[in-house]
Design a protein around this motif. Structure first.
Motif, PDB file in Angstrom:
ATOM      1  N   MET A  33       0.848  -1.191   0.000  1.00  0.00           N
ATOM      2  CA  MET A  33       0.000   0.000   0.000  1.00  0.00           C
ATOM      3  C   MET A  33       0.883   1.240   0.000  1.00  0.00           C
ATOM      4  N   ILE A  34       0.678   2.105  -1.000  1.00  0.00           N
ATOM      5  CA  ILE A  34       1.449   3.345  -1.077  1.00  0.00           C
ATOM      6  C   ILE A  34       0.501   4.524  -0.886  1.00  0.00           C
ATOM      7  N   PRO A  35       0.949   5.566  -0.196  1.00  0.00           N
ATOM      8  CA  PRO A  35       0.058   6.702   0.089  1.00  0.00           C
ATOM      9  C   PRO A  35      -0.246   7.517  -1.156  1.00  0.00           C
ATOM     10  N   LYS A  36      -1.469   8.043  -1.219  1.00  0.00           N
ATOM     11  CA  LYS A  36      -1.885   8.955  -2.271  1.00  0.00           C
ATOM     12  C   LYS A  36      -1.910  10.375  -1.707  1.00  0.00           C
ATOM     13  N   GLY A  37      -2.021  11.343  -2.606  1.00  0.00           N
ATOM     14  CA  GLY A  37      -2.001  12.729  -2.184  1.00  0.00           C
ATOM     15  C   GLY A  37      -3.209  13.146  -1.373  1.00  0.00           C
ATOM     16  N   ASP A  38      -4.325  12.408  -1.503  1.00  0.00           N
ATOM     17  CA  ASP A  38      -5.545  12.777  -0.785  1.00  0.00           C
ATOM     18  C   ASP A  38      -5.645  12.101   0.578  1.00  0.00           C
ATOM     19  N   GLY A  39      -4.560  11.485   1.035  1.00  0.00           N
ATOM     20  CA  GLY A  39      -4.562  10.835   2.339  1.00  0.00           C
ATOM     21  C   GLY A  39      -4.946   9.373   2.298  1.00  0.00           C
ATOM     22  N   GLN A  40      -5.449   8.892   1.166  1.00  0.00           N
ATOM     23  CA  GLN A  40      -5.808   7.486   1.031  1.00  0.00           C
ATOM     24  C   GLN A  40      -4.602   6.683   0.561  1.00  0.00           C
ATOM     25  N   GLU A  41      -4.809   5.392   0.343  1.00  0.00           N
ATOM     26  CA  GLU A  41      -3.727   4.521  -0.098  1.00  0.00           C
ATOM     27  C   GLU A  41      -4.115   3.807  -1.382  1.00  0.00           C
ATOM     28  N   ARG A  42      -3.096   3.527  -2.202  1.00  0.00           N
ATOM     29  CA  ARG A  42      -3.313   2.809  -3.452  1.00  0.00           C
ATOM     30  C   ARG A  42      -2.578   1.480  -3.379  1.00  0.00           C
ATOM     31  N   PRO A  43      -3.224   0.362  -3.735  1.00  0.00           N
ATOM     32  CA  PRO A  43      -2.520  -0.923  -3.721  1.00  0.00           C
ATOM     33  C   PRO A  43      -1.586  -1.054  -4.922  1.00  0.00           C
ATOM     34  N   LEU A  44      -0.364  -1.430  -4.646  1.00  0.00           N
ATOM     35  CA  LEU A  44       0.623  -1.656  -5.695  1.00  0.00           C
ATOM     36  C   LEU A  44       1.031  -3.117  -5.665  1.00  0.00           C
ATOM     37  N   GLY A  45       1.007  -3.782  -6.807  1.00  0.00           N
ATOM     38  CA  GLY A  45       1.385  -5.185  -6.894  1.00  0.00           C
ATOM     39  C   GLY A  45       2.841  -5.338  -7.284  1.00  0.00           C
ATOM     40  N   VAL A  46       3.592  -6.077  -6.490  1.00  0.00           N
ATOM     41  CA  VAL A  46       5.022  -6.277  -6.763  1.00  0.00           C
ATOM     42  C   VAL A  46       5.260  -7.752  -7.096  1.00  0.00           C
ATOM     43  N   PRO A  47       5.470  -8.094  -8.373  1.00  0.00           N
ATOM     44  CA  PRO A  47       5.788  -9.481  -8.718  1.00  0.00           C
ATOM     45  C   PRO A  47       7.206  -9.829  -8.278  1.00  0.00           C
ATOM     46  N   THR A  48       7.503 -11.111  -8.220  1.00  0.00           N
ATOM     47  CA  THR A  48       8.862 -11.534  -7.935  1.00  0.00           C
ATOM     48  C   THR A  48       9.776 -11.144  -9.095  1.00  0.00           C
ATOM     49  N   VAL A  49      11.085 -11.141  -8.862  1.00  0.00           N
ATOM     50  CA  VAL A  49      12.029 -10.788  -9.921  1.00  0.00           C
ATOM     51  C   VAL A  49      11.897 -11.756 -11.089  1.00  0.00           C
ATOM     52  N   GLY A  50      11.805 -13.057 -10.787  1.00  0.00           N
ATOM     53  CA  GLY A  50      11.656 -14.045 -11.851  1.00  0.00           C
ATOM     54  C   GLY A  50      10.394 -13.838 -12.658  1.00  0.00           C
ATOM     55  N   ASP A  51       9.305 -13.481 -11.972  1.00  0.00           N
ATOM     56  CA  ASP A  51       8.047 -13.255 -12.678  1.00  0.00           C
ATOM     57  C   ASP A  51       8.120 -11.990 -13.532  1.00  0.00           C
ATOM     58  N   THR A  67      -6.000  -6.112 -12.953  1.00  0.00           N
ATOM     59  CA  THR A  67      -4.598  -6.461 -13.140  1.00  0.00           C
ATOM     60  C   THR A  67      -3.787  -5.571 -12.209  1.00  0.00           C
ATOM     61  N   PRO A  68      -2.855  -6.126 -11.449  1.00  0.00           N
ATOM     62  CA  PRO A  68      -2.186  -5.327 -10.413  1.00  0.00           C
ATOM     63  C   PRO A  68      -1.301  -4.228 -10.982  1.00  0.00           C
ATOM     64  N   GLN A  69      -1.428  -3.022 -10.437  1.00  0.00           N
ATOM     65  CA  GLN A  69      -0.496  -1.958 -10.776  1.00  0.00           C
ATOM     66  C   GLN A  69       0.876  -2.322 -10.229  1.00  0.00           C
ATOM     67  N   GLY A  70       1.870  -2.219 -11.069  1.00  0.00           N
ATOM     68  CA  GLY A  70       3.221  -2.579 -10.663  1.00  0.00           C
ATOM     69  C   GLY A  70       3.780  -3.732 -11.471  1.00  0.00           C
ATOM     70  N   GLY A  71       2.910  -4.499 -12.126  1.00  0.00           N
ATOM     71  CA  GLY A  71       3.371  -5.582 -12.975  1.00  0.00           C
ATOM     72  C   GLY A  71       4.007  -5.045 -14.246  1.00  0.00           C
ATOM     73  N   VAL A  72       4.988  -5.768 -14.774  1.00  0.00           N
ATOM     74  CA  VAL A  72       5.683  -5.343 -15.989  1.00  0.00           C
ATOM     75  C   VAL A  72       4.728  -5.279 -17.174  1.00  0.00           C
TER      76      VAL A  72
END
Length: 413
Positions: free
Chosen positions: A67-85, A190-195
């Motif tokens: 979860m990363i903070p947004k400018g309005d005080g809320q949070e945005r979910p960020l998806g982090v795949p593994t390096v291999g993925d 689809t997760p934000q953060g995927g290649v």
């Protein structure tokens, strides 16, 4: 091609994908393996990816949700795949992108080669001078609500490669794992953060929005950067109809326009004197609104509808500078600060100073203030003498402006 390797994927492509992933950097996924750790057994790791992708036995691991903070005080979910993925996704992206890129609309700017956010801002600026009205479109929870069946239908319009379709579908369905280990199945989005996610999003919106509006409303140009969209219209009635039609189109495609953020904006300037209450919108970190401007070859001023750094971006810069704690680093000198923060400051100035640069002054004054506080704490002769510290720093800024990009731009203490 053998029975054990039904898909023809070259080892060279997997290696080139790794080089791109390494250059992009990023943190570890659910397995905790960083890029540095992955590289220690590079040959084995890349062979394992190639072998599984070629044989059809590659299944993506869960995506780590951060979860990363947004400018309005809320949070945005960020998806982090593994390096291999990320390497596996890059293989698919490298295969698919050259196929779909020529088909994309020229006014789609997000995550595309030879296009940038500043290109979109510049085009939007020009069109706001020619068109009186804007539909500021915000797609609510776009990345989280993409319909998987519609996504696959869109991709099949561009390729029939079986391994591309197989792995894209598996990535769409890969579960999400929170930091506490809890896994959540995914039936949409689809997760934000995927290649591959930005490319997939562009493919989806190319069919859902770009092609549709170009056919239905050819006289209404637009700029789209991922899910951030601005549509230009000539009249209030046309803007109202376009807004209603776009909202209906999104509903048919299992998406929704944000009810509060999607709005009509009047591009008021010296030649447009109608009284419409809303004449400001935000696009890619810039606030578009009426601004005082000067004629090029005279001293005459007029009102122009133009972009400048947004208030939200100014607050974000101030928050970042506050975290640097410059004023508390008495062991550092100005050259140290230049090495530590110079590239970041130049990046801000290059982006937000591209249009209406004078508005950036408020964003950079916080840096100068903290440098003054640093000088007052570091040097005894400036203790409780803010004016003297400011004058001293001003002389240095004028003598060596190359220390900081905002000094070179004229934003001196």
């Amino acid at each position: 091609m053998s029975e054990s390797k039904p898909f023809c994927i070259s080892k060279w492509m997997v290696y080139q994908a790794w080089l791109k992933v390494r250059a992009n950097g990023g943190s570890a996924g659910v397995d905790g393996v960083t890029i540095e750790v992955f590289e220690k057994k590079l040959k084995l790791n890349l062979y394992r990816i190639w072998n599984r992708m070629s044989s059809g036995t590659y299944f993506p691991p869960p995506v780590l949700r951060v979860m990363i903070p947004k400018g309005d005080g809320q949070e945005r979910p960020l998806g982090v795949p593994t390096v291999g993925d990320r390497v596996a996704q890059m293989v698919v992206k490298m295969y698919l992108e050259p196929t779909v890129e020529p088909a994309f609309h020229p006014d789609s700017y997000g995550y595309r080669p030879q296009k940038s956010a500043l290109d979109a801002v510049g085009t939007c600026r020009q069109r706001c001078w020619r068109y009186d009205w804007v539909v500021d479109l915000d797609i609510q929870g776009f990345f989280d609500n993409i319909d998987h069946s519609l996504m696959m239908r869109a991709i099949r319009k561009h390729t029939d490669c079986p391994w591309v379709l197989l792995y894209v579908e598996r990535w769409l369905k890969a579960p999400v794992e929170a930091s506490d280990g809890e896994r959540t199945a995914r039936d949409r989005g689809t997760p934000q953060g995927g290649v591959a996610s930005p490319l997939l999003a562009n493919i989806f919106l190319h069919h859902v929005f770009d092609q549709w509006i170009s056919q239905e409303y050819p006289g209404c140009p637009f700029e789209r950067y991922a899910d951030d969209v601005v549509i230009h219209c000539r009249s209030f009635e046309q803007a109202r109809r376009v807004k209603q039609a776009v909202e209906a189109r999104l509903r048919r495609c299992q998406l929704k326009a944000h009810p509060e953020k999607t709005c009509l904006v009047y591009c008021r300037d010296s030649n447009r004197r109608q009284g419409y209450p809303l004449h400001r919108f935000r696009f890619l970190g810039y606030d578009f609104q009426p601004r005082r401007a000067k004629q090029r070859r005279s001293e005459t001023y007029f009102t122009s509808f133009a972009p400048a750094i947004s208030r939200k971006a100014k607050k974000a810069i101030t928050a970042s500078v506050r975290q640097w704690r410059i004023h508390a680093a008495s062991d550092k000198d100005l050259l140290d600060f230049s090495r530590m923060f110079g590239a970041r400051i130049r990046g801000w100035l290059n982006y937000y100073g591209c249009y209406y640069r004078s508005a950036c002054g408020d964003a950079f004054v916080c840096i100068n203030r903290r440098l003054v506080r640093w000088a007052m704490k570091k040097y005894k002769r400036f203790r409780n003498r803010q004016r003297m510290a400011t004058q001293w720093l001003r002389r240095i800024a004028r003598r060596t402006p190359e220390l900081f990009a905002h000094w070179e731009a004229g934003f001196v203490p």
